[in-house]
Design an enzyme around this catalytic site. Structure first.
Site, PDB file in Angstrom:
ATOM      1  N   LYS A 271       0.863  -1.192   0.000  1.00 11.22           N
ATOM      2  CA  LYS A 271       0.000   0.000   0.000  1.00 11.22           C
ATOM      3  C   LYS A 271       0.894   1.235   0.000  1.00 11.22           C
ATOM      4  O   LYS A 271       1.740   1.410   0.872  1.00 11.22           O
ATOM      5  CB  LYS A 271      -0.894  -0.013   1.249  1.00 11.22           C
ATOM      6  CG  LYS A 271      -1.644   1.312   1.503  1.00 11.22           C
ATOM      7  CD  LYS A 271      -2.609   1.218   2.691  1.00 11.22           C
ATOM      8  CE  LYS A 271      -3.241   2.582   3.018  1.00 11.22           C
ATOM      9  NZ  LYS A 271      -4.167   2.536   4.171  1.00 11.22           N
ATOM     10  N   ASP A 276      -2.936  10.261   3.347  1.00 10.03           N
ATOM     11  CA  ASP A 276      -4.324   9.806   3.503  1.00 10.03           C
ATOM     12  C   ASP A 276      -5.124  10.835   4.312  1.00 10.03           C
ATOM     13  O   ASP A 276      -5.052  10.862   5.535  1.00 10.03           O
ATOM     14  CB  ASP A 276      -4.337   8.438   4.211  1.00 10.03           C
ATOM     15  CG  ASP A 276      -5.753   7.874   4.371  1.00 10.03           C
ATOM     16  OD1 ASP A 276      -6.689   8.433   3.774  1.00 10.03           O
ATOM     17  OD2 ASP A 276      -5.895   6.857   5.089  1.00 10.03           O
ATOM     18  N   LYS A 283     -10.767  12.682   7.532  1.00 10.96           N
ATOM     19  CA  LYS A 283     -10.312  12.364   8.891  1.00 10.96           C
ATOM     20  C   LYS A 283     -10.351  13.615   9.767  1.00 10.96           C
ATOM     21  O   LYS A 283     -10.219  14.733   9.257  1.00 10.96           O
ATOM     22  CB  LYS A 283      -8.849  11.880   8.841  1.00 10.96           C
ATOM     23  CG  LYS A 283      -8.656  10.498   8.258  1.00 10.96           C
ATOM     24  CD  LYS A 283      -7.173  10.129   8.271  1.00 10.96           C
ATOM     25  CE  LYS A 283      -6.926   8.753   7.686  1.00 10.96           C
ATOM     26  NZ  LYS A 283      -7.522   7.652   8.446  1.00 10.96           N
ATOM     27  N   ASP A 294       1.373   6.538   5.449  1.00 14.58           N
ATOM     28  CA  ASP A 294       0.427   5.551   4.936  1.00 14.58           C
ATOM     29  C   ASP A 294       0.956   4.807   3.700  1.00 14.58           C
ATOM     30  O   ASP A 294       0.257   3.997   3.113  1.00 14.58           O
ATOM     31  CB  ASP A 294      -0.910   6.239   4.633  1.00 14.58           C
ATOM     32  CG  ASP A 294      -2.100   5.317   4.857  1.00 14.58           C
ATOM     33  OD1 ASP A 294      -1.938   4.296   5.550  1.00 14.58           O
ATOM     34  OD2 ASP A 294      -3.180   5.621   4.331  1.00 14.58           O
ATOM     35  N   ASP A 353     -12.419   6.614   3.395  1.00 11.91           N
ATOM     36  CA  ASP A 353     -11.193   6.472   4.189  1.00 11.91           C
ATOM     37  C   ASP A 353     -10.710   5.019   4.247  1.00 11.91           C
ATOM     38  O   ASP A 353      -9.616   4.743   4.719  1.00 11.91           O
ATOM     39  CB  ASP A 353     -11.450   7.017   5.612  1.00 11.91           C
ATOM     40  CG  ASP A 353     -10.170   7.294   6.366  1.00 11.91           C
ATOM     41  OD1 ASP A 353      -9.088   7.283   5.736  1.00 11.91           O
ATOM     42  OD2 ASP A 353     -10.250   7.541   7.588  1.00 11.91           O
ATOM     43  N   GLU A 355      -9.443   3.288   1.996  1.00 13.38           N
ATOM     44  CA  GLU A 355      -8.891   3.352   0.630  1.00 13.38           C
ATOM     45  C   GLU A 355      -7.771   2.352   0.380  1.00 13.38           C
ATOM     46  O   GLU A 355      -7.537   1.956  -0.761  1.00 13.38           O
ATOM     47  CB  GLU A 355      -8.387   4.775   0.342  1.00 13.38           C
ATOM     48  CG  GLU A 355      -6.967   5.100   0.806  1.00 13.38           C
ATOM     49  CD  GLU A 355      -6.762   5.021   2.321  1.00 13.38           C
ATOM     50  OE1 GLU A 355      -7.778   5.109   3.050  1.00 13.38           O
ATOM     51  OE2 GLU A 355      -5.620   4.872   2.766  1.00 13.38           O
ATOM     52  N   ARG A 357      -7.451  -0.791   1.107  1.00 13.23           N
ATOM     53  CA  ARG A 357      -7.918  -2.080   0.575  1.00 13.23           C
ATOM     54  C   ARG A 357      -8.311  -1.949  -0.897  1.00 13.23           C
ATOM     55  O   ARG A 357      -8.239  -2.925  -1.646  1.00 13.23           O
ATOM     56  CB  ARG A 357      -9.072  -2.618   1.435  1.00 13.23           C
ATOM     57  CG  ARG A 357     -10.295  -1.739   1.456  1.00 13.23           C
ATOM     58  CD  ARG A 357     -11.213  -2.031   2.635  1.00 13.23           C
ATOM     59  NE  ARG A 357     -10.702  -1.469   3.893  1.00 13.23           N
ATOM     60  CZ  ARG A 357     -11.272  -1.631   5.080  1.00 13.23           C
ATOM     61  NH1 ARG A 357     -12.382  -2.330   5.188  1.00 13.23           N
ATOM     62  NH2 ARG A 357     -10.749  -1.076   6.147  1.00 13.23           N
TER      63      ARG A 357
HETATM   64  N1  BES Z   1      -4.421   4.647   6.793  1.00 19.74           N
HETATM   65  C1  BES Z   1      -5.534   4.321   7.576  1.00 19.74           C
HETATM   66  C2  BES Z   1      -5.207   3.360   8.726  1.00 19.74           C
HETATM   67  C3  BES Z   1      -4.245   3.876   9.776  1.00 19.74           C
HETATM   68  C4  BES Z   1      -4.715   4.363  10.973  1.00 19.74           C
HETATM   69  C5  BES Z   1      -2.883   3.804   9.572  1.00 19.74           C
HETATM   70  C6  BES Z   1      -3.844   4.799  11.930  1.00 19.74           C
HETATM   71  C7  BES Z   1      -2.022   4.240  10.547  1.00 19.74           C
HETATM   72  C8  BES Z   1      -2.501   4.729  11.728  1.00 19.74           C
HETATM   73  C9  BES Z   1      -6.618   3.650   6.721  1.00 19.74           C
HETATM   74  O1  BES Z   1      -6.663   4.058   5.415  1.00 19.74           O
HETATM   75  C10 BES Z   1      -7.925   4.023   7.338  1.00 19.74           C
HETATM   76  O2  BES Z   1      -8.246   5.167   7.342  1.00 19.74           O
HETATM   77  N2  BES Z   1      -8.643   3.031   7.864  1.00 19.74           N
HETATM   78  C11 BES Z   1      -9.889   3.261   8.485  1.00 19.74           C
HETATM   79  C12 BES Z   1     -10.853   2.218   8.005  1.00 19.74           C
HETATM   80  C13 BES Z   1     -12.267   2.488   8.364  1.00 19.74           C
HETATM   81  C14 BES Z   1     -12.768   3.698   7.609  1.00 19.74           C
HETATM   82  C15 BES Z   1     -13.080   1.270   8.034  1.00 19.74           C
HETATM   83  C16 BES Z   1      -9.697   3.178   9.997  1.00 19.74           C
HETATM   84  O3  BES Z   1      -8.876   2.372  10.445  1.00 19.74           O
HETATM   85  O4  BES Z   1     -10.307   3.960  10.707  1.00 19.74           O
HETATM   86 ZN    ZN Z   2      -4.903   4.719   4.633  1.00 20.97          ZN
HETATM   87 MN    MN Z   3      -7.797   5.814   5.130  1.00 17.75          MN
END
Ligand code: BES
Ligand code: ZN
Ligand code: MN
Length: 503
Positions: A271, A276, A283, A294, A353, A355, A357
């Site tokens: 990834k 992000d 966010k 990210d 968010d 993204e 996956r």
């Molecule tokens: N990049 C984030 C995950 C992340 C969170 C990485 C904290 C490093 C530190 C990912 O893209 C994300 O935003 N995931 C969401 C998924 C949710 C919307 C289902 C999350 O973990 O909140």
């Molecule tokens: Zn992310």
């Molecule tokens: Mn995200």
């Protein structure tokens, strides 16, 4: 940093700093069982120079505990540094890595640019595996993330020498030591990328750095952009990229050793979200600056490729990094949109968010199309993995026990911690969509698992491992042997996994 081996007697080595390891050999328990710091060196001159401080009771040889002796009697070294490793019985290869790192990070702020580290002589800490570890530890410890300070002083260590006993197997130690140098430098390559801010490391710049590295170590590398995404019908990857002014980068690096025409092809997928924001499902501002990291999964896969190119295992490897920003924009995708992935599966977007996956879905499909027989992906995929495992273990998922066990077997060497979490139909049910095949979030509970199940849809039945490194790719607290900031997590374990297929 120049890294070298020496087989000279310790007392004869002229150096700014000679570091030797001490362990606590106390085996009794209870209030009267005081620590017994014992030097893990057979050199009489060093033992005698250290004896007063070891006998004083002030120094307990705890893990990474240090004490410095200036102008040690009977030694040519200007300073003698004793580095503790804690209880000897618990000490392992990883302990030596940390001890060497501690010696380097002790030296850096004191302006000591050259040091010698004595390979311990105790059974469980001696030998080639520890020589490799010492090299890795020293190189990883030399990294600091203060790249953009205008008054930055370069305090990096210029020369690190591992001193091994004269009766050791020189060829074996040397080979192991060189491996350690390669792996340590590759981990730092990854950390340098992860440390870069989003305005510097755009997807395009990410691609440039990958190409430059590939050229240096002799990998094939192609970097594609928007047109290729359309040509390959990468609708999931593009759905994220469409919301950014910065063009995406599809990085494809290949390692094809001469004469290896059959057997497995390992597909490494990373990834590479260079920033992000969350997209339209934006966010909160708190800590959003961290989302420059990210792309740590993609950077880890490129770091692993660098090491693979230099260590030359007899197995073919293809690496794919899907790099893009995730931005809110007039062209950005919206919750409710339905996207068609490269595999033909349709995805209902619930949260923009989620993204990572999406880009990985097409990365996995493409890796399979390019002939990968086994897949591994690394991603800072979910906050939920940190909730489940803290910042200590990264998440590990797999659809194939044999493949997963091969990965887990390498963890002793890599020293990294991964904890396997389950997959299963009950979880897969949580991402079924009413309007299309699947949706990109599965609700509040088991978030790391439903994210993994999403990827599983695209790995299909190809043996596949998913590494969720969201909680471990960035460390918030400095350690005696490592700076805070980007950790380079997964590089070492992925390298070991690849080597398990090709020696
Ligand atoms: N990049 C984030 C995950 C992340 C969170 C990485 C904290 C490093 C530190 C990912 O893209 C994300 O935003 N995931 C969401 C998924 C949710 C919307 C289902 C999350 O973990 O909140
Ligand atoms: Zn992310
Ligand atoms: Mn995200």
């Amino acid at each position: 940093m120049k890294a070298d081996l020496s087989f000279a007697p310790l007392a004869q080595i002229e150096t700014e700093l000679l570091a030797v390891v001490a362990a606590d050999t106390q085996t009794a328990k209870g209030p009267d069982a005081t620590p017994q710091p014992t030097l893990l060196s057979a050199d009489e001159a060093v033992r005698s120079a250290a004896s007063a401080v070891l006998g004083s009771g002030e120094y307990k040889a705890g893990a990474n505990e240090t004490v410095l002796i200036h102008a040690p009697a009977g030694l040519k070294a200007k300073r003698l540094l004793i580095v503790g490793v804690g209880k000897q019985a618990k000490a392992a290869v990883l302990t030596v890595r940390n001890a060497a790192g501690t010696a380097v990070r002790y030296s850096k702020p004191r302006g000591i640019r050259e040091l010698v580290f004595a390979l311990p002589v105790a059974g469980n800490l001696a030998g080639a595996a520890c020589a490799r570890s010492a090299a890795e530890g020293a190189i990883v410890a030399d990294f600091d993330p203060d790249t953009y300070k205008s008054d930055r002083k370069d305090v990096s260590v210029q020369s690190f020498t591992l001193a091994a006993p004269a009766n050791s197997d020189e060829a074996a130690l040397k080979a192991a030591f060189c491996e350690g140098v390669v792996v340590g430098e590759s981990q730092n390559f990854t950390r340098t990328l992860v440390n870069e801010p989003g305005n510097v490391l755009t997807p395009t710049e990410f691609g440039r750095r990958a190409s430059a590295m590939a050229k240096e170590v002799g990998l094939k590398c192609e970097v594609h952009s928007t047109e290729k995404l359309h040509e390959l019908k990468m609708g999931a990857f593009w759905s994220v990229a469409q919301g950014s002014e910065e063009p995406p980068a599809l990085i494809v690096a290949r390692y094809e050793p001469d004469g290896v025409k059959d057997g497995p092809v390992l597909g490494l997928v990373g990834k590479g979200i260079t920033f992000d924001t969350g997209g339209i499902s934006i966010k909160p501002s708190d800590n959003m600056e961290k989302m420059k990291y990210d792309m740590a999964g993609g950077a880890a896969m490129l770091g692993a490729m660098r090491a693979i190119a230099l260590l030359k295992p007899r197995v073919r490897v293809v690496c794919i990094v899907c790099a893009t920003e995730n931005m809110p924009d007039g062209k950005a995708q919206k919750p409710g949109d339905v996207q068609t992935a490269m595999s033909g599966k349709t995805i209902e977007i619930i949260n923009t968010d989620a993204e990572g996956r999406l880009v990985l879905a097409d990365g996995l499909t493409y890796a399979r199309q390019l002939g990968a027989t086994h897949l591994i992906d690394a991603a800072t995929l979910t906050g939920a993995v940190g909730v489940a495992l803290g910042m200590v273990n990264a998440g590990l998922f797999s659809n194939d026990d044999g493949t997963c066990e091969k990965f887990e077997a390498g963890l002793e060497t890599s020293g990294e911690k991964f904890w396997r979490l389950p997959l299963g139909d009950e979880y897969a049910d949580l991402i079924k969509s009413e309007i299309g095949d699947i949706k990109n979030t599965g609700g509040r509970y088991g978030g790391a698992i439903t994210a993994a199940e999403f990827l599983h849809v695209f790995a299909e039945d190809t043996p596949w491992i998913h590494l969720d490194i969201a909680g471990t790719a960035w460390i918030e607290d400095a350690r005696p042997y490592m700076a805070k900031g980007p950790s380079g997590y997964a590089v070492r374990s992925v390298v070991e996994w690849v080597r398990s297929y090709g020696g």
